[in-house]
Enzyme design. Structure first.
Site, PDB file in Angstrom:
ATOM      1  N   GLU A  51       0.833  -1.208   0.000  1.00 55.98           N
ATOM      2  CA  GLU A  51       0.000   0.000   0.000  1.00 55.98           C
ATOM      3  C   GLU A  51       0.869   1.260   0.000  1.00 55.98           C
ATOM      4  O   GLU A  51       2.098   1.190   0.113  1.00 55.98           O
ATOM      5  CB  GLU A  51      -0.947  -0.039   1.210  1.00 55.98           C
ATOM      6  N   ALA A  53       0.694   5.743   1.042  1.00 53.78           N
ATOM      7  CA  ALA A  53      -0.029   6.849   1.672  1.00 53.78           C
ATOM      8  C   ALA A  53      -0.897   7.561   0.644  1.00 53.78           C
ATOM      9  O   ALA A  53      -1.934   8.140   0.988  1.00 53.78           O
ATOM     10  CB  ALA A  53       0.962   7.821   2.313  1.00 53.78           C
ATOM     11  N   GLU A  62      -1.485 -10.132  -6.015  1.00 50.13           N
ATOM     12  CA  GLU A  62      -1.461 -10.924  -7.245  1.00 50.13           C
ATOM     13  C   GLU A  62      -0.594 -10.258  -8.300  1.00 50.13           C
ATOM     14  O   GLU A  62       0.176 -10.902  -9.006  1.00 50.13           O
ATOM     15  CB  GLU A  62      -2.875 -11.089  -7.809  1.00 50.13           C
TER      16      GLU A  62
HETATM   17  N1  THU Z   1      -5.876  -6.507  -2.479  1.00 47.42           N
HETATM   18  C1  THU Z   1      -5.064  -7.458  -3.018  1.00 47.42           C
HETATM   19  O1  THU Z   1      -3.882  -7.536  -2.709  1.00 47.42           O
HETATM   20  N2  THU Z   1      -5.614  -8.328  -3.915  1.00 47.42           N
HETATM   21  C2  THU Z   1      -6.911  -8.308  -4.318  1.00 47.42           C
HETATM   22  O2  THU Z   1      -7.297  -9.093  -5.181  1.00 47.42           O
HETATM   23  C3  THU Z   1      -7.844  -7.338  -3.746  1.00 47.42           C
HETATM   24  C4  THU Z   1      -7.277  -6.358  -2.819  1.00 47.42           C
HETATM   25  C5  THU Z   1      -5.307  -5.568  -1.512  1.00 47.42           C
HETATM   26  C6  THU Z   1      -5.221  -4.143  -1.974  1.00 47.42           C
HETATM   27  C7  THU Z   1      -5.253  -3.404  -0.658  1.00 47.42           C
HETATM   28  O3  THU Z   1      -3.941  -3.337  -0.138  1.00 47.42           O
HETATM   29  C8  THU Z   1      -6.080  -4.280   0.261  1.00 47.42           C
HETATM   30  O4  THU Z   1      -6.108  -5.562  -0.362  1.00 47.42           O
HETATM   31  C9  THU Z   1      -7.514  -3.791   0.471  1.00 47.42           C
HETATM   32  O5  THU Z   1      -8.149  -3.568  -0.731  1.00 47.42           O
END
Ligand code: THU
Length: 143
Positions: A51, A53, A62
């Site tokens: 993630e 900021a 993925e």
């Molecule tokens: N996220 C993933 O890593 N893969 C997904 O298929 C859906 C969402 C992550 C993005 C973000 O860091 C967190 O999950 C919440 O959306």
């Protein structure tokens, strides 16, 4: 001949995704995700969500796994495992489905080798990429 990864390979993939999840950088959502892919070369790659900021710059687990594979020369993926704490375990988001399609082995589109998993226990289901992304727009569309 390219054949579908067996149950043992999918179990290994799930284990790799679980391990990768431990490195998730998710201070904003608190939602840790791990992913792992198996390529046609026989190599395994994994990733976790990262993630930022500036929230929109977040990259899913993925895509970290797929892009790592591609950056190492892998071009044809056979299977993916993704691990979340969701119940039921979450399948890849729409953006990731599109990126997976680009690098999925054409012979593997109908194989049930996309495996959403929980942090422990066996997977409850497995899905094909064709089912996750019907009428896909992909490389063949531009050919
Ligand atoms: N996220 C993933 O890593 N893969 C997904 O298929 C859906 C969402 C992550 C993005 C973000 O860091 C967190 O999950 C919440 O959306």
């Amino acid at each position: 001949m390219t054949t579908p990864p067996d149950a043992r390979a999918l179990a290994r993939l799930l284990a790799l995704a679980r391990r990768a999840r431990a490195a998730a950088y998710c201070p904003y959502s608190g939602f840790a995700v791990g992913a792992a892919v198996l390529g046609a070369s026989g190599r395994w790659f994994s990733g976790a969500n990262v993630e930022n900021a500036s929230y929109g710059l977040t990259v899913c687990a993925e895509r970290v796994a797929v892009l790592t594979a591609v950056a190492r020369g892998e071009r044809a993926l056979l299977a993916l495992a993704v691990v979340t704490s969701s119940d039921p375990p979450a399948a890849p988001c729409g953006a990731c489905r599109q990126v997976l399609w680009e690098f999925w082995h054409p012979l593997g589109r109908e194989w049930p080798t996309v495996v959403p998993g929980a942090p422990s226990g066996p997977p409850s289901r497995s899905l094909s990429l064709a089912a996750l992304l019907p009428d896909a727009f992909g490389p063949a569309t531009l050919a």
